[in-house]
Design a protein around this motif. Sequence first.
Motif, PDB file in Angstrom:
ATOM      1  N   THR A 151     -31.464 -27.723  28.599  1.00 25.39           N
ATOM      2  CA  THR A 151     -30.003 -27.693  28.582  1.00 25.39           C
ATOM      3  C   THR A 151     -29.464 -29.112  28.758  1.00 25.39           C
ATOM      4  N   ALA A 152     -28.167 -29.251  28.517  1.00 32.56           N
ATOM      5  CA  ALA A 152     -27.477 -30.521  28.770  1.00 32.56           C
ATOM      6  C   ALA A 152     -26.328 -30.220  29.722  1.00 32.56           C
ATOM      7  N   ALA A 153     -26.617 -30.272  31.015  1.00 31.83           N
ATOM      8  CA  ALA A 153     -25.623 -29.921  32.030  1.00 31.83           C
ATOM      9  C   ALA A 153     -24.596 -31.032  32.181  1.00 31.83           C
ATOM     10  N   ALA A 154     -23.396 -30.659  32.578  1.00 31.86           N
ATOM     11  CA  ALA A 154     -22.338 -31.645  32.794  1.00 31.86           C
ATOM     12  C   ALA A 154     -22.722 -32.606  33.914  1.00 31.86           C
ATOM     13  N   ALA A 155     -23.357 -32.072  34.962  1.00 28.70           N
ATOM     14  CA  ALA A 155     -23.870 -32.888  36.062  1.00 28.70           C
ATOM     15  C   ALA A 155     -25.298 -32.437  36.335  1.00 28.70           C
ATOM     16  N   THR A 156     -26.255 -33.338  36.211  1.00 30.99           N
ATOM     17  CA  THR A 156     -27.662 -32.966  36.361  1.00 30.99           C
ATOM     18  C   THR A 156     -28.074 -32.925  37.829  1.00 30.99           C
ATOM     19  N   ASN A 157     -29.188 -32.222  38.096  1.00 33.38           N
ATOM     20  CA  ASN A 157     -29.669 -32.045  39.459  1.00 33.38           C
ATOM     21  C   ASN A 157     -31.167 -32.309  39.491  1.00 33.38           C
ATOM     22  N   LEU A 158     -31.553 -33.518  39.904  1.00 35.76           N
ATOM     23  CA  LEU A 158     -32.955 -33.909  39.896  1.00 35.76           C
ATOM     24  C   LEU A 158     -33.783 -33.103  40.883  1.00 35.76           C
ATOM     25  N   ASP A 166     -32.488 -30.342  32.712  1.00 36.98           N
ATOM     26  CA  ASP A 166     -31.052 -30.148  32.482  1.00 36.98           C
ATOM     27  C   ASP A 166     -30.365 -31.385  31.898  1.00 36.98           C
ATOM     28  N   VAL A 167     -31.153 -32.396  31.474  1.00 40.62           N
ATOM     29  CA  VAL A 167     -30.542 -33.622  30.948  1.00 40.62           C
ATOM     30  C   VAL A 167     -30.206 -33.486  29.471  1.00 40.62           C
ATOM     31  N   ASN A 168     -31.100 -32.912  28.692  1.00 33.72           N
ATOM     32  CA  ASN A 168     -30.865 -32.773  27.262  1.00 33.72           C
ATOM     33  C   ASN A 168     -31.783 -31.693  26.695  1.00 33.72           C
ATOM     34  N   ILE A 169     -31.510 -31.268  25.473  1.00 29.10           N
ATOM     35  CA  ILE A 169     -32.323 -30.243  24.820  1.00 29.10           C
ATOM     36  C   ILE A 169     -33.473 -30.928  24.099  1.00 29.10           C
ATOM     37  N   GLY A 170     -34.696 -30.611  24.518  1.00 30.79           N
ATOM     38  CA  GLY A 170     -35.879 -31.263  23.971  1.00 30.79           C
ATOM     39  C   GLY A 170     -36.419 -30.570  22.739  1.00 30.79           C
ATOM     40  N   TRP A 171     -37.538 -31.082  22.242  1.00 34.78           N
ATOM     41  CA  TRP A 171     -38.112 -30.587  20.984  1.00 34.78           C
ATOM     42  C   TRP A 171     -38.492 -29.111  21.058  1.00 34.78           C
ATOM     43  N   LEU A 172     -39.180 -28.718  22.111  1.00 33.17           N
ATOM     44  CA  LEU A 172     -39.638 -27.322  22.189  1.00 33.17           C
ATOM     45  C   LEU A 172     -38.453 -26.361  22.285  1.00 33.17           C
ATOM     46  N   GLN A 173     -37.411 -26.767  23.006  1.00 34.25           N
ATOM     47  CA  GLN A 173     -36.242 -25.901  23.129  1.00 34.25           C
ATOM     48  C   GLN A 173     -35.506 -25.785  21.799  1.00 34.25           C
ATOM     49  N   HIS A 174     -35.492 -26.836  21.014  1.00 28.63           N
ATOM     50  CA  HIS A 174     -34.885 -26.752  19.676  1.00 28.63           C
ATOM     51  C   HIS A 174     -35.598 -25.713  18.828  1.00 28.63           C
ATOM     52  N   ARG A 176     -37.271 -23.112  20.032  1.00 27.12           N
ATOM     53  CA  ARG A 176     -36.907 -21.804  20.595  1.00 27.12           C
ATOM     54  C   ARG A 176     -35.535 -21.351  20.096  1.00 27.12           C
ATOM     55  N   ASN A 177     -34.611 -22.303  19.990  1.00 20.90           N
ATOM     56  CA  ASN A 177     -33.248 -21.953  19.582  1.00 20.90           C
ATOM     57  C   ASN A 177     -33.134 -21.671  18.089  1.00 20.90           C
ATOM     58  N   ASP A 178     -33.793 -22.498  17.263  1.00 22.08           N
ATOM     59  CA  ASP A 178     -33.558 -22.451  15.821  1.00 22.08           C
ATOM     60  C   ASP A 178     -34.657 -21.776  15.021  1.00 22.08           C
ATOM     61  N   ALA A 179     -35.853 -21.653  15.587  1.00 15.04           N
ATOM     62  CA  ALA A 179     -36.956 -20.979  14.890  1.00 15.04           C
ATOM     63  C   ALA A 179     -37.832 -20.285  15.924  1.00 15.04           C
ATOM     64  N   PRO A 180     -37.289 -19.289  16.624  1.00 15.18           N
ATOM     65  CA  PRO A 180     -38.003 -18.671  17.753  1.00 15.18           C
ATOM     66  C   PRO A 180     -39.350 -18.061  17.382  1.00 15.18           C
ATOM     67  N   GLU A 181     -39.540 -17.702  16.103  1.00 17.89           N
ATOM     68  CA  GLU A 181     -40.821 -17.131  15.691  1.00 17.89           C
ATOM     69  C   GLU A 181     -41.949 -18.158  15.786  1.00 17.89           C
ATOM     70  N   ARG A 182     -41.601 -19.433  15.912  1.00 17.07           N
ATOM     71  CA  ARG A 182     -42.602 -20.492  16.002  1.00 17.07           C
ATOM     72  C   ARG A 182     -42.908 -20.872  17.451  1.00 17.07           C
ATOM     73  N   ALA A 183     -42.182 -20.274  18.364  1.00 11.74           N
ATOM     74  CA  ALA A 183     -42.456 -20.440  19.791  1.00 11.74           C
ATOM     75  C   ALA A 183     -43.165 -19.174  20.253  1.00 11.74           C
ATOM     76  N   ILE A 184     -44.474 -19.155  20.167  1.00 12.13           N
ATOM     77  CA  ILE A 184     -45.265 -17.937  20.364  1.00 12.13           C
ATOM     78  C   ILE A 184     -45.476 -17.685  21.852  1.00 12.13           C
ATOM     79  N   SER A 185     -45.084 -16.493  22.290  1.00 11.02           N
ATOM     80  CA  SER A 185     -45.122 -16.186  23.719  1.00 11.02           C
ATOM     81  C   SER A 185     -46.099 -15.076  24.085  1.00 11.02           C
ATOM     82  N   GLU A 186     -46.669 -14.407  23.092  1.00 10.60           N
ATOM     83  CA  GLU A 186     -47.595 -13.318  23.436  1.00 10.60           C
ATOM     84  C   GLU A 186     -48.546 -13.022  22.299  1.00 10.60           C
TER      85      GLU A 186
END
Length: 345
Positions: A151-158, A166-174, A176-186
Motif C-alpha cells: 500500500t501507499a499510506a498517507a503516513a507510514t509506520n516503520l 506501507d510506503v509504496n505498491i511493489g512488484w508482487l502486489q501489482h 496480485r492487483n492486475d493479474a491475480p491468476e499469476r500470484a499462485i496461492s494454493e
Amino acid sequence: MKKRTSQLFVAVLAGMATNYGVASMSEQFNVEPTIEQKLYDGVYESAEFLQMINTAFVDDIVGQSVIMSVNGGVTGRAGVENDDSKERQTRDVSGLKPREYRCEPVECDVHITWQKMDQWSKFPDFANRYRNHVKQAIALDIIKIGWNGTTAAAATNLATYPMLEDVNIGWLQHVRNDAPERAISEGATANEIRIGAGGDYENLDQAVHDLIQAIPQHKRVGLVAIIGDELLAHDKNKLYAKQAHTPSEKTKIELQQVIDTYGGLPTYKVPFFPERGIVVTSFDNLSHYVQEGSTRTHVEDNHKKKRVEDFQSRNDCYYVEDLEKIAFFESANVKWPNADGTAWV
C-alpha cells in the motif's frame, strides 16, 4: 561540533552546493535533471540487483509504461503478389498496453550527530563515506519496498511495517492487483503450496518448472528464478544430509546444485525477497520509475538536537512491464514436510 569538524562541514556544504548548482544547501530546492540522473545512478550502483532491472525517469506522476516488450511475431508474408485484394499489414511490436503507473511521494530523511561527525572527521573522505552509506541505505529500501510493498499510506509506520509494506505498491502486489491468476496461492490443498515428497511438487526444480509453464512460450526469453533464502537453505540442508557420509560431494553442493539453476533457470538470491517465495520472470520485466524533476533536498544544521539533518524527497513507483512474463508462489503459503513427515509446516 569541534572547530575542525565545523570547518570541514562548511567546506562539504559548499562543495555540495556547487555540485547541485545552487547558492546554499540550507534552502529546499529541486534538483536539476542532469544532476538528478547522476544522483540516482549513484544510488542504483550501490546495489547489484538495481543494476540488473529497469530504472527510468518518467515525465508525469501518472502515466503508462515507458519500456517496450515483445508481443508476438512480426515476420511473415502477406501474399500480395498473387492477390490484388491483399495488402501488407504492420504489427505493433511495442507490446505496450494501456496500464498506468502512479508515482507516490517518498521521503528519505537522515541525520548524523555532531558527536559522530567529530569522530569521523579524522578521515579526509568522511563526507564521501557518509554519502555512500546513505546511498546504499536508499538503494536497499528501494529493493525492500519492491518485494514487500502492498500500500501507499498517507503516513507510514516503520514500527508496524518494518519491511516498508506501507510506503509504496511493489512488484508482487501489482501482480496480485492486475493479474491475480499469476500470484499462485494454493495447490491441491486450500491455501497451501506443498513442496516435498507427496506434495504438489517433489522439489524446487519441479516447482520452478511449473511456474515457467505459466509464461507464454514466445515470452520465455531471459527468464530467471528468484528464490527465497529459507527455501534455498532448506533445500541445501537436505542435500547436506544426503551426502553426510560422502564429504567429497560437499564441493559439488556448494558450487553447483544449490547456487546455479533450478528448473533449468539461472537462480538468484535477492535481498529482502520473501523467504519462501519463488518468482519466475526476467530482470528487465521489473522497473523502478522516478518522476523527473521531483527530487527535492536540503541540509540543515539543527543546533537544538546537535545534529546535521539531510532531507530528500522524490516521486517514484514500481512497475511490472509485462504481466504475462511473471508468475510466483505466495511465500506465506509454501509448506514442506516436517522432520518426521507427519505434517506440512
